[in-house]
Design an enzyme around this catalytic site. Structure first.
Site, PDB file in Angstrom:
ATOM      1  N   SER A 141       0.856  -1.191   0.000  1.00  0.00           N
ATOM      2  CA  SER A 141       0.000   0.000   0.000  1.00  0.00           C
ATOM      3  C   SER A 141       0.887   1.233   0.000  1.00  0.00           C
ATOM      4  O   SER A 141       1.962   1.241   0.611  1.00  0.00           O
ATOM      5  CB  SER A 141      -0.889   0.033   1.230  1.00  0.00           C
ATOM      6  N   TYR A 155      -2.356  -1.025  10.051  1.00  0.00           N
ATOM      7  CA  TYR A 155      -2.497  -1.438   8.637  1.00  0.00           C
ATOM      8  C   TYR A 155      -1.260  -0.986   7.857  1.00  0.00           C
ATOM      9  O   TYR A 155      -0.649  -1.782   7.127  1.00  0.00           O
ATOM     10  CB  TYR A 155      -3.765  -0.830   8.037  1.00  0.00           C
TER      11      TYR A 155
HETATM   12  P1  NDP Z   1     -11.447  -6.102  -0.945  1.00  0.00           P
HETATM   13  O1  NDP Z   1     -11.820  -6.079   0.496  1.00  0.00           O
HETATM   14  O2  NDP Z   1     -12.270  -5.382  -1.920  1.00  0.00           O
HETATM   15  O3  NDP Z   1     -11.277  -7.630  -1.418  1.00  0.00           O
HETATM   16  C1  NDP Z   1     -10.504  -8.462  -0.615  1.00  0.00           C
HETATM   17  C2  NDP Z   1     -10.319  -9.804  -1.264  1.00  0.00           C
HETATM   18  O4  NDP Z   1      -9.441 -10.535  -0.413  1.00  0.00           O
HETATM   19  C3  NDP Z   1     -11.596 -10.602  -1.352  1.00  0.00           C
HETATM   20  O5  NDP Z   1     -11.573 -11.416  -2.496  1.00  0.00           O
HETATM   21  C4  NDP Z   1     -11.566 -11.447  -0.092  1.00  0.00           C
HETATM   22  O6  NDP Z   1     -12.202 -12.713  -0.196  1.00  0.00           O
HETATM   23  C5  NDP Z   1     -10.088 -11.690   0.082  1.00  0.00           C
HETATM   24  N1  NDP Z   1      -9.780 -11.927   1.473  1.00  0.00           N
HETATM   25  C6  NDP Z   1      -9.961 -11.104   2.538  1.00  0.00           C
HETATM   26  N2  NDP Z   1      -9.599 -11.725   3.669  1.00  0.00           N
HETATM   27  C7  NDP Z   1      -9.184 -12.969   3.294  1.00  0.00           C
HETATM   28  C8  NDP Z   1      -8.719 -14.095   4.016  1.00  0.00           C
HETATM   29  N3  NDP Z   1      -8.612 -14.091   5.344  1.00  0.00           N
HETATM   30  N4  NDP Z   1      -8.395 -15.205   3.317  1.00  0.00           N
HETATM   31  C9  NDP Z   1      -8.517 -15.237   1.980  1.00  0.00           C
HETATM   32  N5  NDP Z   1      -8.980 -14.216   1.245  1.00  0.00           N
HETATM   33  C10 NDP Z   1      -9.301 -13.092   1.912  1.00  0.00           C
HETATM   34  O7  NDP Z   1      -9.934  -5.563  -0.977  1.00  0.00           O
HETATM   35  P2  NDP Z   1      -9.120  -4.824  -2.136  1.00  0.00           P
HETATM   36  O8  NDP Z   1      -9.330  -5.512  -3.412  1.00  0.00           O
HETATM   37  O9  NDP Z   1      -9.363  -3.379  -2.026  1.00  0.00           O
HETATM   38  O10 NDP Z   1      -7.619  -5.067  -1.607  1.00  0.00           O
HETATM   39  C11 NDP Z   1      -6.760  -6.044  -2.152  1.00  0.00           C
HETATM   40  C12 NDP Z   1      -5.351  -5.783  -1.638  1.00  0.00           C
HETATM   41  O11 NDP Z   1      -4.957  -4.466  -2.014  1.00  0.00           O
HETATM   42  C13 NDP Z   1      -5.218  -5.845  -0.119  1.00  0.00           C
HETATM   43  O12 NDP Z   1      -3.979  -6.429   0.209  1.00  0.00           O
HETATM   44  C14 NDP Z   1      -5.262  -4.386   0.291  1.00  0.00           C
HETATM   45  O13 NDP Z   1      -4.621  -4.164   1.520  1.00  0.00           O
HETATM   46  C15 NDP Z   1      -4.531  -3.745  -0.864  1.00  0.00           C
HETATM   47  N6  NDP Z   1      -4.795  -2.324  -1.062  1.00  0.00           N
HETATM   48  C16 NDP Z   1      -6.050  -1.858  -1.362  1.00  0.00           C
HETATM   49  C17 NDP Z   1      -6.259  -0.506  -1.550  1.00  0.00           C
HETATM   50  C18 NDP Z   1      -7.581   0.068  -1.889  1.00  0.00           C
HETATM   51  O14 NDP Z   1      -7.720   1.312  -1.869  1.00  0.00           O
HETATM   52  N7  NDP Z   1      -8.586  -0.714  -2.232  1.00  0.00           N
HETATM   53  C19 NDP Z   1      -5.154   0.452  -1.413  1.00  0.00           C
HETATM   54  C20 NDP Z   1      -3.879  -0.137  -1.116  1.00  0.00           C
HETATM   55  C21 NDP Z   1      -3.723  -1.470  -0.946  1.00  0.00           C
HETATM   56  P3  NDP Z   1     -13.762 -12.909   0.204  1.00  0.00           P
HETATM   57  O15 NDP Z   1     -14.522 -12.124  -0.819  1.00  0.00           O
HETATM   58  O16 NDP Z   1     -13.988 -14.374   0.116  1.00  0.00           O
HETATM   59  O17 NDP Z   1     -13.917 -12.330   1.566  1.00  0.00           O
END
Ligand code: NDP
Length: 246
Positions: A141, A155
């Site tokens: 991030s 975070y």
């Molecule tokens: P979302 O919350 O929109 O999606 C998260 C995804 O990760 C879902 O598919 C979810 O699965 C999966 N997930 C969450 N927890 C688990 C777990 N314990 N085990 C397996 N799968 C899990 O997140 P984003 O797409 O926004 O974020 C993706 C990555 O990008 C993360 O690492 C986040 O920190 C990073 N990020 C995001 C930013 C943003 O602004 N969106 C900015 C900077 C970094 P399920 O649907 O089954 O729960």
């Protein structure tokens, strides 16, 4: 030219958001793709359909990134069902916001286990499968570079842990021709950080471009790093954040 034909990829946490965008983009460039998800079985099935619509092999594996055995099992299942593994994308992550004094032990453990420990464990499990040209790409991030407001201390800390992990592992795997990189998104419009959310205007105002990014814009960076064209890039932090950290 980004060309991933014949490559086999695992993208963690790819039922929704950035991970889903990455999985579909890798398939569009020619890779067979396995994804993991925690709860969203229906959304994961949709992503698999999109992968298959590109004529690629796609599989969804339920695996909670907080569970070490599930992480290891998911890597073995992906490599087994795809016939090997060339690309690991450590994308699964969670956010917890609020003052540090209000962060409970369960939230602290979840942040550390999913955002940091699972990255280490998935990489450990993937390494024996990777060959020359292999890729480990993690999603960090921009908050690891700059934390311009209160409420995301731990975070941001979990994402900064990936700096040293990426650098250290690039040294370890460099002799095998495997690259290790970190992609650092800024605000991307997903369920985690919706572009119409309460904090969205503040976040937008901190960028140079004055806007959120889309999952596809992070997926494009990951696809490039996964491709042979990026063979010289390793141990690097690639920030794609609309100028949030400028
Ligand atoms: P979302 O919350 O929109 O999606 C998260 C995804 O990760 C879902 O598919 C979810 O699965 C999966 N997930 C969450 N927890 C688990 C777990 N314990 N085990 C397996 N799968 C899990 O997140 P984003 O797409 O926004 O974020 C993706 C990555 O990008 C993360 O690492 C986040 O920190 C990073 N990020 C995001 C930013 C943003 O602004 N969106 C900015 C900077 C970094 P399920 O649907 O089954 O729960």
């Amino acid at each position: 030219m980004i060309e991933l034909t014949g490559k086999r990829a695992l993208v963690t946490g790819a039922a929704r958001g950035i991970g889903a965008g990455i999985a579909i983009e890798l398939a569009a460039k020619g890779a067979d793709v396995a994804i993991t998800y925690e709860r969203s079985a229906d959304r994961a099935a949709e992503v698999v359909r999109a992968i298959k619509a590109n004529g690629r092999h796609g599989i969804a594996i339920q695996a909670d990134s907080a569970d070490p055995a599930a992480v290891k099992r998911s890597v073995e299942a992906a490599a087994g069902q795809l016939g090997g593994l060339d690309i690991l994308v450590n994308n699964a992550g969670i956010g917890r916001v609020g003052p540090l004094t209000e962060l409970g032990l369960a939230d602290l453990d979840a942040l550390l286990n999913i955002n940091v420990r699972a990255v280490v464990l998935a990489s450990q499990a993937a390494i024996p499968h990777l060959r020359e040209g292999g890729r480990i790409i993690s999603i960090g991030s921009t908050l690891a570079e700059r934390v311009p407001f209160a409420g995301s201390t731990v975070y941001a800390m979990t994402k900064s842990a990936l700096h040293a992990f990426t650098r250290g592992l690039s040294r370890e795997l460099g002799p095998q021709g495997i690259t290790v990189n970190l992609v650092q998104p800024g605000s991307i419009d997903t369920d985690m950080n919706p572009a119409d959310g309460e904090q969205a205007d503040q976040l937008r105002s901190l960028t140079a471009l004055g806007r959120y990014g889309k999952a596809e814009e992070i997926a494009a960076v990951v696809a490039f790093l996964a491709s042979p064209a990026a063979g010289l890039i390793t141990g690097a932090m690639i920030t794609a954040d609309a100028g949030f950290s400028a």
